[in-house]
Structure formats: C-alpha cells, structure tokens
Design a protein around this motif. Structure first.
Motif, PDB file in Angstrom:
ATOM      1  N   LEU A 215       0.828  -1.204   0.000  1.00 59.37           N
ATOM      2  CA  LEU A 215       0.000   0.000   0.000  1.00 59.37           C
ATOM      3  C   LEU A 215       0.862   1.254   0.000  1.00 59.37           C
ATOM      4  O   LEU A 215       1.785   1.388   0.805  1.00 59.37           O
ATOM      5  N   GLU A 216       0.552   2.163  -0.923  1.00 62.47           N
ATOM      6  CA  GLU A 216       1.267   3.435  -0.979  1.00 62.47           C
ATOM      7  C   GLU A 216       0.749   4.378   0.112  1.00 62.47           C
ATOM      8  O   GLU A 216      -0.450   4.363   0.422  1.00 62.47           O
ATOM      9  N   PRO A 217       1.613   5.211   0.699  1.00 65.91           N
ATOM     10  CA  PRO A 217       1.183   6.088   1.801  1.00 65.91           C
ATOM     11  C   PRO A 217      -0.034   6.943   1.459  1.00 65.91           C
ATOM     12  O   PRO A 217      -0.915   7.132   2.309  1.00 65.91           O
ATOM     13  N   GLU A 218      -0.084   7.463   0.230  1.00 64.37           N
ATOM     14  CA  GLU A 218      -1.204   8.352  -0.115  1.00 64.37           C
ATOM     15  C   GLU A 218      -2.553   7.638  -0.167  1.00 64.37           C
ATOM     16  O   GLU A 218      -3.604   8.276  -0.238  1.00 64.37           O
ATOM     17  N   ASP A 219      -2.536   6.302  -0.123  1.00 68.38           N
ATOM     18  CA  ASP A 219      -3.789   5.542  -0.139  1.00 68.38           C
ATOM     19  C   ASP A 219      -4.153   4.967   1.226  1.00 68.38           C
ATOM     20  O   ASP A 219      -5.160   4.265   1.358  1.00 68.38           O
ATOM     21  N   VAL A 220      -3.361   5.255   2.237  1.00 67.00           N
ATOM     22  CA  VAL A 220      -3.617   4.691   3.571  1.00 67.00           C
ATOM     23  C   VAL A 220      -4.865   5.302   4.203  1.00 67.00           C
ATOM     24  O   VAL A 220      -5.698   4.600   4.775  1.00 67.00           O
ATOM     25  N   ASN A 221      -4.993   6.624   4.133  1.00 66.78           N
ATOM     26  CA  ASN A 221      -6.169   7.343   4.645  1.00 66.78           C
ATOM     27  C   ASN A 221      -6.362   7.128   6.147  1.00 66.78           C
ATOM     28  O   ASN A 221      -7.438   6.708   6.608  1.00 66.78           O
ATOM     29  N   LEU A 222      -5.345   7.431   6.920  1.00 68.46           N
ATOM     30  CA  LEU A 222      -5.423   7.255   8.367  1.00 68.46           C
ATOM     31  C   LEU A 222      -6.522   8.096   9.006  1.00 68.46           C
ATOM     32  O   LEU A 222      -7.025   7.751  10.074  1.00 68.46           O
ATOM     33  N   ARG A 223      -6.902   9.202   8.365  1.00 67.87           N
ATOM     34  CA  ARG A 223      -7.937  10.054   8.973  1.00 67.87           C
ATOM     35  C   ARG A 223      -9.282   9.338   9.076  1.00 67.87           C
ATOM     36  O   ARG A 223     -10.163   9.775   9.823  1.00 67.87           O
ATOM     37  N   VAL A 224      -9.437   8.240   8.343  1.00 65.84           N
ATOM     38  CA  VAL A 224     -10.670   7.458   8.491  1.00 65.84           C
ATOM     39  C   VAL A 224     -10.784   6.924   9.919  1.00 65.84           C
ATOM     40  O   VAL A 224     -11.888   6.747  10.437  1.00 65.84           O
ATOM     41  N   ILE A 225      -9.655   6.694  10.573  1.00 60.35           N
ATOM     42  CA  ILE A 225      -9.702   6.232  11.965  1.00 60.35           C
ATOM     43  C   ILE A 225     -10.485   7.221  12.823  1.00 60.35           C
ATOM     44  O   ILE A 225     -11.368   6.840  13.598  1.00 60.35           O
ATOM     45  N   THR A 226     -10.172   8.503  12.681  1.00 58.94           N
ATOM     46  CA  THR A 226     -10.876   9.506  13.487  1.00 58.94           C
ATOM     47  C   THR A 226     -12.328   9.647  13.043  1.00 58.94           C
ATOM     48  O   THR A 226     -13.204   9.933  13.867  1.00 58.94           O
ATOM     49  N   GLU A 227     -12.606   9.441  11.744  1.00 57.64           N
ATOM     50  CA  GLU A 227     -13.994   9.474  11.289  1.00 57.64           C
ATOM     51  C   GLU A 227     -14.781   8.297  11.866  1.00 57.64           C
ATOM     52  O   GLU A 227     -15.935   8.452  12.274  1.00 57.64           O
ATOM     53  N   TYR A 228     -14.169   7.128  11.901  1.00 60.58           N
ATOM     54  CA  TYR A 228     -14.815   5.971  12.525  1.00 60.58           C
ATOM     55  C   TYR A 228     -15.071   6.228  14.012  1.00 60.58           C
ATOM     56  O   TYR A 228     -16.099   5.827  14.564  1.00 60.58           O
ATOM     57  N   GLN A 229     -14.122   6.889  14.680  1.00 61.88           N
ATOM     58  CA  GLN A 229     -14.299   7.185  16.102  1.00 61.88           C
ATOM     59  C   GLN A 229     -15.512   8.092  16.324  1.00 61.88           C
ATOM     60  O   GLN A 229     -16.205   7.967  17.339  1.00 61.88           O
ATOM     61  N   LYS A 230     -15.770   8.990  15.373  1.00 60.87           N
ATOM     62  CA  LYS A 230     -16.953   9.858  15.471  1.00 60.87           C
ATOM     63  C   LYS A 230     -18.230   9.084  15.136  1.00 60.87           C
ATOM     64  O   LYS A 230     -19.260   9.235  15.793  1.00 60.87           O
ATOM     65  N   GLU A 231     -18.171   8.258  14.087  1.00 59.25           N
ATOM     66  CA  GLU A 231     -19.350   7.512  13.644  1.00 59.25           C
ATOM     67  C   GLU A 231     -19.747   6.415  14.630  1.00 59.25           C
ATOM     68  O   GLU A 231     -20.928   6.153  14.833  1.00 59.25           O
ATOM     69  N   PHE A 232     -18.742   5.770  15.210  1.00 62.98           N
ATOM     70  CA  PHE A 232     -18.989   4.613  16.079  1.00 62.98           C
ATOM     71  C   PHE A 232     -18.290   4.826  17.423  1.00 62.98           C
ATOM     72  O   PHE A 232     -17.316   4.141  17.745  1.00 62.98           O
ATOM     73  N   PRO A 233     -18.772   5.785  18.213  1.00 63.89           N
ATOM     74  CA  PRO A 233     -18.040   6.179  19.418  1.00 63.89           C
ATOM     75  C   PRO A 233     -18.070   5.156  20.544  1.00 63.89           C
ATOM     76  O   PRO A 233     -17.358   5.323  21.538  1.00 63.89           O
ATOM     77  N   ASP A 234     -18.881   4.098  20.399  1.00 67.18           N
ATOM     78  CA  ASP A 234     -19.011   3.128  21.491  1.00 67.18           C
ATOM     79  C   ASP A 234     -18.321   1.805  21.208  1.00 67.18           C
ATOM     80  O   ASP A 234     -18.564   0.807  21.886  1.00 67.18           O
ATOM     81  N   ILE A 235     -17.446   1.764  20.190  1.00 72.13           N
ATOM     82  CA  ILE A 235     -16.635   0.567  19.947  1.00 72.13           C
ATOM     83  C   ILE A 235     -15.186   0.987  19.703  1.00 72.13           C
ATOM     84  O   ILE A 235     -14.924   2.106  19.243  1.00 72.13           O
ATOM     85  N   PRO A 236     -14.232   0.114  19.981  1.00 72.56           N
ATOM     86  CA  PRO A 236     -12.844   0.428  19.635  1.00 72.56           C
ATOM     87  C   PRO A 236     -12.651   0.428  18.116  1.00 72.56           C
ATOM     88  O   PRO A 236     -13.326  -0.322  17.399  1.00 72.56           O
ATOM     89  N   ILE A 237     -11.741   1.250  17.656  1.00 76.85           N
ATOM     90  CA  ILE A 237     -11.374   1.309  16.240  1.00 76.85           C
ATOM     91  C   ILE A 237      -9.931   0.848  16.104  1.00 76.85           C
ATOM     92  O   ILE A 237      -9.080   1.161  16.943  1.00 76.85           O
TER      93      ILE A 237
END
Length: 384
Positions: A215-237
């Motif tokens: 996987l190339e770095p520009e396709d990793v999209n780590l910010r999705v982790i924080t989006e998941y934390q907002k969308e699903f705040p009651d489970i670990p990501i």
C-alpha cells in the motif's frame, strides 16, 4: 399496495427495534481474548497476520508463530478457507501462471497453501505452548463454523466478506468477539456493518484498511480512523495495514487505533504476493517496541507540570522581580515589575497582573524577588 404497506411496516418495526430494542450501549472496551481487554486505556492489541505466508509448510508456520511471540505480538493469525465454499468451480479451474503460483490452476495454488483441520488443531496447540493467542480469518461460512468448533478467541472478518451481510450476521450470532476490516468499503456500507453486528454482538472492533499490496502512503487514509471514532463512538477502532515499514502503523496507534494488524513473513523475497507487504522479524519487533513507546508517550491528557519537570523549573523557571526599588506601603503598578530567573523563587509570571493594585508590606530592593508573603491580600490565604 398491501405488499408495500407490509414492507413499510416491517421497516418501521426494524427501525424501532434498532433504536429501542434492548441493544444497549456497547462497551468502548471489551475482552477480545481471555484476560486481554482492548479499547479504553488498554494497550493496543497487536496481531501478527501470518495468513498464508507459511508457504504451505507446517514447520515454517510454527517458526512464524514463535517469531510473532518473540517479537512481542499478542496474537498469531492465519487464514482458513473451505475452498469449494469460498470459490466457484470456474474460479478454482482458471489457469494461474503468476510467478507466485503454487500450481497450474488457482485451485491447485490455493490447495497447496491450505492447512487441514488437523493441522490447524496442531498449530493451535503449538501457539498455546508458545504462549501467544491463536486465531484465523474465516474466509467462508464453513471455515467460520470450523473455527467456532476450534474455539478461537475471536473471529476476524476480512475485507472481502465485510459487505457479505448474511455471513456477517451468522458470524455475529456465534457470540464471539469480532474484528472487522473495512477495505474496499464505503462509510455507508460500514454503517450497515455496524448496525448488523450490533444487533447480535456487542463486542467488536472495526478496522480502517485499504486493500492494496503493498500500500502506498497516499492511499492509507489514516484520517478514516478519526472518522470511525466519530461515527462509532461506542466501539474500539483499529487499523489493518498493508504498507511497507512501520511508521504509518505507529501513527495509527497515535491516532487511537486499539487493535493493530500487520502481515508478517520470514523472508520478503519468498513466493507469494503478500510477502512484499509484510514485516520481517526485525521490523515486527521494532514495530511492537515503537507502539509500546508511543503508548507510554500518549499519557493521560491532563496538562500539568510533571515531577520530571521540577529540576528544569527549579533551575530556569522565572519569577516576578522588582524592576526598581519599592518602598514599604507602595501600591504596585506594572512598570515596577519585571520577570526573570531569580533566587529565591517568587510570584509566578502568570500571576503578575494579580499583583497590580496591591500594596507591599515590606521594602523590596531593586532586582529582588517579589514574594507572596510581602504583598497584601495576595497568596494562598487570600485566594481561598
């Protein structure tokens, strides 16, 4: 018309059930393996994904299990398929002439890499002897049933089955903790995944993942982790990475990933498309050490002067001093005061404005520290 009304009614009932149907608030942390909690302030759970990088060789598989343990990973994970249930006949019969192939057809290739039920039991026993958790991704419904019988501590749902909702529902109904990857999926699909699993199983984690190897770095999209934390705040990501190196995975943990999965290998030059995107033993050990260091560095989030800072504060911390000689009884003004490293320690610089308008009860020499006890109506007693 009646059919439409019935469908609408069923949808409404389902919606009410989702909202009020005793689903409860799921835990932000849960027991993924016996005695091992994930989420909250618990250490990141690190999965060494052996997958099929064992080359179909049991001795290599065992070496990799031991390597994962020695490098500090929490779990050694494989991939289990019942090929006739995962692939149709034409998929298994198609010619496979890749440099990574272990057979003339894709079916022959996959059969070479697939361990039997008895071999899985042997590997599970070996992992227990080594002292590391053992599980596998069930790549089809029958494989999942076998892993359930094998009594693995948790199910891993690979990205290829994340939008396979009948499979996802049946897996969730088994009641084992789940780790669900999200490669190739949209946020809309992941919302459906969350709701589907949530109806049957409160103990699960969603992993940010991009299904590309390497996987190339520009396709990793780590910010999705924080989006998941907002969308699903009651489970670990968590994060399942296929990039090269360890930096991105360490960053994922710094962003809050509570489960981390990385493919591992004994030799990146071996036959197989996963090896290039895998970590060799030295890299895995470095990753584990880096993750544990970052976790220590994350701290509590409470900002205050720490005990380790006191020597620096004692040496270089500044105080309010008299810019000019100040006779007893003088009402202080800002132009009488300066801030310097001073002996002894006096009023802290952040309180300089609180001194303005207050009277000194003693003479203060030029360049001397302004002490709390010589300022009327100032100090701990007056502030209480």
């Amino acid at each position: 018309m009646l059919e439409v009304l019935l469908r609408t009614g069923l949808l409404c009932v389902r919606l009410v059930y989702l909202i009020f149907g005793g689903l409860g608030k799921m835990p932000l942390k849960f027991e993924l393996c016996p005695g091992r909690m994930v989420g909250g302030k618990n250490p990141c759970f690190i999965i060494a994904e052996i997958g099929q990088n064992h080359q179909g060789d049991m001795e290599i598989a065992k070496k990799m299990i031991r390597m994962a343990k020695e490098c500090g990973a929490d779990c050694a994970k494989f991939q289990k398929s019942e090929l006739e249930f995962k692939f149709n006949r034409r998929a298994l019969e198609r010619p496979y002439s890749s440099k990574h192939s272990w057979g003339r057809t894709y079916g022959e290739h996959k059969r070479h890499l697939e361990f039997s039920h008895e071999q899985y039991k042997e590997l599970q026993k070996y992992a227990e002897e080594v002292g590391i958790f053992f599980t596998a991704s069930g790549m089809d419904e029958m494989a999942m049933e076998f892993l359930h019988e094998l009594n693995v501590p948790f199910f891993k749902v690979g990205s290829g089955d994340t939008n396979n909702f009948p499979f996802l529902e049946k897996t969730a109904q088994k009641g084992r903790p789940m780790v669900v990857s999200s490669g190739m999926q949209s946020m809309e699909t992941m919302r459906r995944v969350y709701q589907t699993v949530k109806q049957h199983n409160q103990n699960f984690c969603i992993m940010q993942c991009t299904s590309s190897y390497p996987l190339e770095p520009e396709d990793v999209n780590l910010r999705v982790i924080t989006e998941y934390q907002k969308e699903f705040p009651d489970i670990p990501i968590g994060y399942s990475g296929h990039e090269t190196g360890i930096f991105i995975s360490v960053a994922a943990v710094a962003l809050g990933a509570k489960v981390l999965e990385r493919h591992v290998t004994l030799d990146k030059s071996w036959k197989g498309s996963d090896h290039e995107a895998s970590l060799e033993p030295a890299e895995l050990a470095e990753l584990v050490q880096a993750v544990r260091t970052v976790e220590r560095a994350l701290g509590s989030g409470l900002k205050q002067m720490l005990a380790c800072e006191k020597p620096c504060h004692d040496k270089l911390g500044k105080s309010v001093v008299a810019k000019v000689a100040i006779p007893k009884g003088t009402v202080l003004s800002l132009d009488m005061l300066a801030v310097k490293v001073a002996e002894p320690k006096g009023v802290a610089p952040e309180d300089i404005y609180e001194l303005v308008g207050k009277q000194v009860t003693e003479d203060v020499e030029e360049d001397s520290s302004i002490m709390e006890e010589i300022v009327d109506s100032y100090g701990k007693k007056s502030k209480c």
